[in-house]
Scaffold this motif. Structure first.
Motif, PDB file in Angstrom:
ATOM      1  N   ASP A  24       0.839  -1.189   0.000  1.00 55.62           N
ATOM      2  CA  ASP A  24       0.000   0.000   0.000  1.00 55.62           C
ATOM      3  C   ASP A  24       0.881   1.249   0.000  1.00 55.62           C
ATOM      4  O   ASP A  24       1.920   1.302   0.644  1.00 55.62           O
ATOM      5  CB  ASP A  24      -0.947   0.006   1.200  1.00 55.62           C
ATOM      6  N   ASN A  26       2.199   5.077   0.588  1.00 55.34           N
ATOM      7  CA  ASN A  26       2.127   5.950   1.761  1.00 55.34           C
ATOM      8  C   ASN A  26       1.921   7.421   1.401  1.00 55.34           C
ATOM      9  O   ASN A  26       2.113   8.296   2.243  1.00 55.34           O
ATOM     10  CB  ASN A  26       3.396   5.795   2.614  1.00 55.34           C
ATOM     11  N   THR A  27       1.523   7.697   0.159  1.00 57.20           N
ATOM     12  CA  THR A  27       1.338   9.100  -0.249  1.00 57.20           C
ATOM     13  C   THR A  27      -0.022   9.337  -0.898  1.00 57.20           C
ATOM     14  O   THR A  27      -0.222  10.346  -1.559  1.00 57.20           O
ATOM     15  CB  THR A  27       2.451   9.514  -1.241  1.00 57.20           C
ATOM     16  N   ARG A  31      -4.168   7.732   2.689  1.00 60.76           N
ATOM     17  CA  ARG A  31      -3.160   7.801   3.756  1.00 60.76           C
ATOM     18  C   ARG A  31      -3.168   9.185   4.402  1.00 60.76           C
ATOM     19  O   ARG A  31      -3.048   9.314   5.631  1.00 60.76           O
ATOM     20  CB  ARG A  31      -1.777   7.464   3.202  1.00 60.76           C
ATOM     21  N   HIS A  35      -3.784  10.077   8.348  1.00 58.65           N
ATOM     22  CA  HIS A  35      -2.921  10.922   9.173  1.00 58.65           C
ATOM     23  C   HIS A  35      -3.700  12.072   9.793  1.00 58.65           C
ATOM     24  O   HIS A  35      -3.487  12.428  10.963  1.00 58.65           O
ATOM     25  CB  HIS A  35      -1.753  11.462   8.341  1.00 58.65           C
ATOM     26  N   MET A  59       6.769   3.485   0.556  1.00 55.54           N
ATOM     27  CA  MET A  59       6.309   2.390   1.404  1.00 55.54           C
ATOM     28  C   MET A  59       6.970   2.382   2.780  1.00 55.54           C
ATOM     29  O   MET A  59       6.904   1.393   3.500  1.00 55.54           O
ATOM     30  CB  MET A  59       6.525   1.035   0.710  1.00 55.54           C
ATOM     31  N   SER A  60       7.611   3.479   3.171  1.00 55.84           N
ATOM     32  CA  SER A  60       8.248   3.557   4.487  1.00 55.84           C
ATOM     33  C   SER A  60       7.961   4.937   5.054  1.00 55.84           C
ATOM     34  O   SER A  60       6.811   5.279   5.285  1.00 55.84           O
ATOM     35  CB  SER A  60       9.746   3.285   4.353  1.00 55.84           C
ATOM     36  N   CYS A  63       5.626   7.423   7.803  1.00 54.59           N
ATOM     37  CA  CYS A  63       5.119   6.189   8.390  1.00 54.59           C
ATOM     38  C   CYS A  63       3.613   6.240   8.630  1.00 54.59           C
ATOM     39  O   CYS A  63       2.994   7.297   8.662  1.00 54.59           O
ATOM     40  CB  CYS A  63       5.837   5.907   9.704  1.00 54.59           C
ATOM     41  N   LEU A  64       3.067   5.060   8.844  1.00 55.83           N
ATOM     42  CA  LEU A  64       1.645   4.894   9.092  1.00 55.83           C
ATOM     43  C   LEU A  64       1.269   5.286  10.510  1.00 55.83           C
ATOM     44  O   LEU A  64       0.261   5.970  10.753  1.00 55.83           O
ATOM     45  CB  LEU A  64       1.262   3.437   8.843  1.00 55.83           C
ATOM     46  N   GLU A 413      -8.032   0.162  -0.435  1.00 57.71           N
ATOM     47  CA  GLU A 413      -7.546   1.100   0.588  1.00 57.71           C
ATOM     48  C   GLU A 413      -8.598   1.339   1.657  1.00 57.71           C
ATOM     49  O   GLU A 413      -8.289   1.435   2.847  1.00 57.71           O
ATOM     50  CB  GLU A 413      -7.140   2.422  -0.061  1.00 57.71           C
TER      51      GLU A 413
END
Length: 471
Positions: A24, A26-27, A31, A35, A59-60, A63-64, A413
């Protein structure tokens, strides 16, 4: 808009599509919405600090969430929310902080915490010996390394030495690590994009994909994908290696036994070494010690890692046959932690737990339960196009239309974030495949609870997006 800005925008869109292949993104707006919903000050502070100090990468970082604890099958974030972890970067076969693993590591720390190169130690010897025992067959020579990507590099070097050929065949969509040599043989564009010239001599062939493969068969068979390997080998010449995961981990592709036995036959016929990358799926995830055991074949070189260290210590291993023990004058690995007493203590403890708790047979029982639950869910909701898996590794492919098999990106998602809010964490691969890979120690009640959360997410998203229920 300037040409430069337009090009950057186009690259951003392309990168977003490519990055969906591994996980998934991260941008995305989803997402960002996640946040924005975080109202815990400690979490916000940690995420902000992380964003400032770490290099950002797909993907890092960003962070989530921010974690403060991990125990058993659960992660706990800074706000106190607990998540059943059905992702775990594939290190969590035993969950987190397994007492037997921690005890063995503590005992090792108190006696021999490190073993410099040129020295051996009994823990490393015992660990290597145990690995050869659970591998069975002719796999009886071991090299350790700090991580899976490293053992892929060692395997490729050994194969060049043994065969005298440098050309490699791999599969499109495959992942074998993120270093330059690993992405050279990997099949995911998101890791090669913008990297320039990579290792030469790599040919890729289509994977055996049952649901949306590029060469579908009317009877559902997949052996012709193996035949394509022989075609490339005969046309290209000079092939020394075929490398593949026995089961594709991220979007869960499970070839047939006939496919793998044909691959083994082709490799033997053309003197090609078969490297099986079982780094994410080894140590029991499929209900077998190693995935290739399910297909009644034996690789020439087996690469394992991730869960080998019990979810505590990074350690990986390359296991091969005695007849390939011919590289005494070649430095295949030369890693600082090549015979890590701590890593080997963790790996030995992991194998002991799997045996003592009969986790292989447990996982095979769990497979039947999960399969029945997911197939029943597919029968209720048209959003689910395909269900596939083995052991405690499952892929649920979401589609906007079953006939067209169009990928349901936004819906996947939405399912992810619904489940996160309900306390279930997992990975989304290819943008629309929900991957469920819980710890092997999960009990049946926990498994039922997780599947109930997932079923609730499918129901909610189906209604929100206007999918009519089946029947």
């Amino acid at each position: 808009m300037s040409e430069v800005t337009t090009n950057l925008a186009d690259k951003t869109v392309l990168a977003s599509r490519q990055h969906r292949s591994e996980g998934d993104v991260n941008t995305t707006p989803a997402r960002q919405q996640w946040h924005a919903s975080i109202d815990d000050n400690a979490t916000k502070a940690m995420l902000e600090q992380d964003s400032k100090v770490f290099l950002h990468q797909a993907m890092s970082t960003p962070c989530l969430d921010a974690l403060v604890a991990a125990e058993g099958i659960y992660l706990q974030d800074a706000a106190g929310q607990r998540y059943m972890d059905f992702h775990g970067n594939n290190v969590h076969q035993l969950g987190y902080g397994h007492p037997h693993v921690l005890t063995k590591i503590s005992q090792q720390l108190a006696t021999l915490p490190f073993s410099p190169r040129r020295f051996t130690n009994q823990t490393a010897i015992d660990c290597a010996t145990k690995l050869t025992e659970i591998c069975g067959g002719e796999l009886n020579r071991v090299l350790f390394a700090p991580g899976g990507t490293s053992v892929i590099g060692m395997a490729l070097k050994l194969a060049r030495h043994v065969t005298g050929n440098f050309k490699v065949v791999s599969l499109w969509d495959s992942f074998h690590g993120a270093s330059l040599d690993a992405i050279s043989v990997g099949g995911e564009a998101c890791f090669r994009a913008g990297m320039g010239p990579l290792m030469s001599g790599v040919e890729r062939i289509p994977p055996a994909v049952s649901y949306r493969g590029c060469f579908p068969s009317p009877d559902g068979s997949d052996v012709h994908y193996a035949d394509y390997l022989e075609y490339v080998v005969e046309k290209e010449g000079g092939i020394g290696v075929f490398i593949a995961e026995a089961i594709r981990n991220t979007d869960v592709q499970v070839p047939s036994k006939a496919y793998w036995q044909r691959i083994r036959e082709i490799c033997d016929k053309h003197n090609i070494l078969l490297i099986i990358d079982d780094i994410p799926n080894g140590m029991g995830r499929t209900g077998y010690w190693f995935s290739h055991h399910a297909f009644d074949i034996e690789p020439d070189i087996l690469c394992i890692g991730k869960g080998l260290g019990g979810g505590v210590v990074p350690i990986a291993a390359m296991i091969t046959k005695d007849k390939y023990n011919t590289a005494a004058q070649v430095s295949l690995g030369h890693y600082t932690h090549e015979k890590s007493p701590i890593g080997c203590a963790a790996a030995l403890a992991t194998m002991e737990v799997i045996e003592q708790q009969n986790l292989l047979s447990k996982v095979q029982d769990d497979e039947i339960f999960v399969a029945q639950a997911l197939v029943a869910l597919k029968a209720q909701y048209s959003l689910i196009g395909d269900v596939r898996g083995m052991g405690l590794l499952w892929g649920i492919e979401l589609v906007t239309d079953r006939d067209a098999k169009a990928r349901a990106f936004d819906e996947a998602e939405a399912v992810l974030y619904y489940c996160l809010n309900a306390g279930l964490s997992f990975k989304v691969s290819q943008g629309n495949v929900i991957q469920l890979s819980p710890p092997l120690i999960i009990n049946r009640d926990e498994l039922k609870r997780a599947l109930t959360i997932f079923a609730g997410a499918i129901d909610k998203v189906s209604r929100d997006f206007g999918y009519a229920p089946i029947g």
